[in-house]
Write a protein that holds these residues in place. Structure first.
Motif, PDB file in Angstrom:
ATOM      1  N   LEU A  87      67.268 -27.047 -30.824  1.00 18.74           N
ATOM      2  CA  LEU A  87      67.143 -27.225 -32.320  1.00 18.74           C
ATOM      3  C   LEU A  87      66.385 -25.415 -32.473  1.00 18.74           C
ATOM      4  O   LEU A  87      66.807 -24.769 -33.477  1.00 18.74           O
ATOM      5  N   GLU A  88      65.797 -24.788 -31.837  1.00 18.85           N
ATOM      6  CA  GLU A  88      65.051 -23.728 -31.592  1.00 18.85           C
ATOM      7  C   GLU A  88      65.769 -22.996 -30.944  1.00 18.85           C
ATOM      8  O   GLU A  88      66.667 -21.522 -31.866  1.00 18.85           O
ATOM      9  N   LYS A  89      67.202 -23.286 -30.235  1.00 16.33           N
ATOM     10  CA  LYS A  89      68.059 -22.392 -29.535  1.00 16.33           C
ATOM     11  C   LYS A  89      69.312 -21.676 -30.741  1.00 16.33           C
ATOM     12  O   LYS A  89      69.645 -21.272 -31.533  1.00 16.33           O
ATOM     13  N   ASN A  90      69.862 -23.323 -31.588  1.00 17.00           N
ATOM     14  CA  ASN A  90      70.912 -23.073 -32.346  1.00 17.00           C
ATOM     15  C   ASN A  90      69.953 -22.606 -33.774  1.00 17.00           C
ATOM     16  O   ASN A  90      71.327 -21.419 -34.477  1.00 17.00           O
ATOM     17  N   VAL A 104      70.765 -17.827 -36.803  1.00 13.79           N
ATOM     18  CA  VAL A 104      69.942 -16.567 -37.675  1.00 13.79           C
ATOM     19  C   VAL A 104      70.645 -14.816 -36.705  1.00 13.79           C
ATOM     20  O   VAL A 104      71.037 -14.124 -37.913  1.00 13.79           O
ATOM     21  N   ILE A 105      70.953 -14.936 -35.842  1.00 10.91           N
ATOM     22  CA  ILE A 105      71.482 -13.318 -35.452  1.00 10.91           C
ATOM     23  C   ILE A 105      73.149 -13.651 -35.757  1.00 10.91           C
ATOM     24  O   ILE A 105      73.084 -12.374 -35.986  1.00 10.91           O
ATOM     25  N   ASP A 106      73.277 -14.560 -36.091  1.00  9.77           N
ATOM     26  CA  ASP A 106      75.207 -14.303 -36.435  1.00  9.77           C
ATOM     27  C   ASP A 106      75.119 -13.888 -37.574  1.00  9.77           C
ATOM     28  O   ASP A 106      75.405 -13.005 -38.238  1.00  9.77           O
ATOM     29  N   LYS A 107      74.090 -14.807 -38.685  1.00 10.28           N
ATOM     30  CA  LYS A 107      73.891 -14.000 -39.871  1.00 10.28           C
ATOM     31  C   LYS A 107      73.981 -12.902 -40.294  1.00 10.28           C
ATOM     32  O   LYS A 107      74.026 -12.108 -40.893  1.00 10.28           O
ATOM     33  N   ASN A 108      72.728 -12.153 -38.845  1.00 12.89           N
ATOM     34  CA  ASN A 108      72.690 -10.637 -39.244  1.00 12.89           C
ATOM     35  C   ASN A 108      73.568  -9.743 -38.344  1.00 12.89           C
ATOM     36  O   ASN A 108      73.118  -8.718 -38.574  1.00 12.89           O
ATOM     37  N   GLU A 152      63.345 -12.216 -40.314  1.00 16.59           N
ATOM     38  CA  GLU A 152      63.625 -13.577 -40.895  1.00 16.59           C
ATOM     39  C   GLU A 152      62.709 -15.031 -40.063  1.00 16.59           C
ATOM     40  O   GLU A 152      62.676 -16.078 -40.255  1.00 16.59           O
ATOM     41  N   LEU A 153      62.591 -14.739 -38.569  1.00 15.52           N
ATOM     42  CA  LEU A 153      62.475 -15.772 -38.036  1.00 15.52           C
ATOM     43  C   LEU A 153      60.859 -15.555 -37.699  1.00 15.52           C
ATOM     44  O   LEU A 153      60.563 -17.359 -37.321  1.00 15.52           O
ATOM     45  N   GLY A 154      59.587 -15.024 -38.019  1.00 19.23           N
ATOM     46  CA  GLY A 154      59.058 -15.010 -38.517  1.00 19.23           C
ATOM     47  C   GLY A 154      58.196 -14.382 -36.747  1.00 19.23           C
ATOM     48  O   GLY A 154      57.326 -14.900 -36.534  1.00 19.23           O
ATOM     49  N   LEU A 155      58.967 -13.599 -36.425  1.00 19.31           N
ATOM     50  CA  LEU A 155      58.639 -13.279 -34.646  1.00 19.31           C
ATOM     51  C   LEU A 155      58.780 -12.133 -34.366  1.00 19.31           C
ATOM     52  O   LEU A 155      58.755 -10.922 -35.567  1.00 19.31           O
ATOM     53  N   THR A 156      57.752 -11.062 -33.715  1.00 15.45           N
ATOM     54  CA  THR A 156      58.361  -9.740 -33.101  1.00 15.45           C
ATOM     55  C   THR A 156      59.523  -9.702 -32.513  1.00 15.45           C
ATOM     56  O   THR A 156      59.942 -10.756 -31.995  1.00 15.45           O
TER      57      THR A 156
END
Length: 447
Positions: free
Chosen positions: A408-411, A416-420, A430-434
């Motif tokens: 789930l995390e991988k997908n 998200v990377i594809d969207k951006n 967007e993912l809430g990560l650094t």
């Protein structure tokens, strides 16, 4: 279609009834045919085209249960599913009326009928049969339900038949399909329309708030009860109470609600005096009926209590040209609200709308059109004015069937990377990560 061009078939074992209806209708319709023998119905339907059938519900002089009429109604619908059937009986009750409507009847008239009512029932069916411009359903002076599609016209017809009764209603459908509007429409077309319409999102009520909100309380019933407060059920007395998200309440809440519905009275917290209830109950849920039927999740006896009649709201993707009608409607609404327009639709605007699946249904379309109107520079809405929610766009690209957390995390990261468009900074935000945390996950999953 005009009433004067209609062909009517009447089936009743009482010659006096046949004569009375023939005399009533002969000057209003093209042709009236009658028979006392229901066994002839299928042959007559195969020989010629009838616009409306008027069918007695009892053909047995000793037993008046209505089962004979329901049997022949079923046979009629097997022979010609599209023919409209008006059922008549001298033994009318709500349960029988609802049962016949569920099995495909178009209307239900109790003997002795009023001639004006019988004529109007036939006229309504005939005129709606060939109508090329179905009318929206007016909920109130400020609100209407738009829909020319067959599923929505069937909903409108059902509302007109069910609303005048006091039958309990369960409305099923995905989020954003308009379940609350249907509940309001049922109330506004009922005998209770001048009484309160009380909506409660019961799915959001905690265990501690459930009883105090629904059933009320007396001063001193608990620490913060500083004065008497009327519950929502009592506030709806004489009118309609609409319990939204009924599928989300707990087993304990279900048991308490069932008791109130069975007894038709509530006892406020801190009181020993019950309050009698005169309400019409409408419930709604986004759960499928099969999920409600799971006794581990929902009490079966409560389903029977709330589900005298059910409405299944079609998702927007199954409503055909209604998407276009709604787009124009919302465009007009928001051009007035924001003092812009009026707007026309440019090349590609509708095509882009139709290419979107609208998982949020009509509610999502409404927000999309409102944004387009706000952002538009001229008097024409273009495809560039359409911006779909990032949440909805992501749900379209990523509808996980996988339940493994790492997958789930991988997908999700990939989506998200594809969207951006590969922008790591935007994706990390967007993912809430650094950025560093996102790179660690990219390495972890060899992406």
């Amino acid at each position: 279609m005009q009433l004067s061009k209609a062909n009517i078939l009447i089936i009743d074992d009482d010659e006096d009834v046949l004569l009375a209806l023939r005399l009533l209708l002969k000057s209003h319709v093209k042709k009236v045919q009658t028979t006392t023998n229901p066994n002839l119905i299928e042959g007559l339907l195969m020989e010629q085209q009838f616009d409306v059938l008027i069918l007695d519900m009892n053909f047995n002089g000793l037993v008046h249960t209505g089962n004979e009429g329901l049997f022949w109604l079923n046979r009629i619908k097997q022979t010609n599913p599209k023919v409209d059937v008006i059922l008549i009986t001298a033994y009318g009750d709500i349960d029988l009326a609802i049962k016949s409507l569920k099995k495909g009847a178009s209307d239900f008239v109790v003997k002795p009928w009023k001639n004006e009512k019988m004529l109007q029932a036939i006229k309504d069916l005939v005129e709606s049969k060939k109508s090329s411009t179905p009318k929206p359903l007016q909920v109130n002076s400020n609100l209407k339900i738009i829909g020319d599609s067959e599923p929505m016209q069937a909903i409108f017809t059902k509302i007109k038949k069910v609303a005048p009764t006091d039958a309990n209603v369960l409305i099923l459908g995905e989020n954003g399909t308009g379940k609350d509007l249907i509940a309001q429409a049922i109330h506004e077309n009922s005998k209770r329309k001048n009484k309160p319409f009380i909506k409660v999102d019961v799915g959001s009520l905690t265990e501690s708030l459930f009883e105090s909100e629904l059933f009320g309380y007396k001063k001193g019933a608990f620490t913060d009860a500083r004065q008497d407060r009327m519950g929502r059920f009592e506030a709806a007395n004489g009118g309609t109470i609409f319990l939204d998200e009924i599928g989300n309440i707990s087993p304990r809440q279900q048991a308490r609600l069932l008791t109130v519905l069975q007894n038709r009275m509530v006892t406020p917290l801190g009181s020993i005096e019950p309050v009698n209830l005169d309400i019409r109950l409408i419930c709604a849920t986004n759960l499928d009926i099969s999920e409600l039927a799971d006794e581990n999740r929902f009490r079966r006896d409560l389903i029977y209590r709330i589900n005298t009649v059910d409405f299944v709201m079609p998702p927007l993707r199954e409503r055909g040209n209604d998407l276009t009608l709604l787009a124009h409607y919302f465009s007009d609404v928001y051009s007035d609200k924001y003092s812009k327009g009026p707007f026309s639709f440019g090349d590609g605007f509708l095509n882009k709308l139709k290419s979107h699946s609208f998982p949020g249904n009509v509610r999502e379309l409404q927000y999309v059109i409102e944004r387009a109107v706000i952002m538009s520079e001229g008097d024409k809405l273009t495809k560039n004015d359409l911006v779909f929610s990032s949440i909805e766009s992501l749900s379209q690209k990523f509808k996980p069937e996988e339940t493994n957390l790492e997958e789930l995390e991988k997908n999700t990261i990939l989506a998200v990377i594809d969207k951006n468009n590969g922008n790591i900074s935007k994706s990390a935000k967007e993912l809430g990560l650094t950025r560093a945390a996102l790179y660690r996950r990219l390495n972890k999953y060899d992406l």
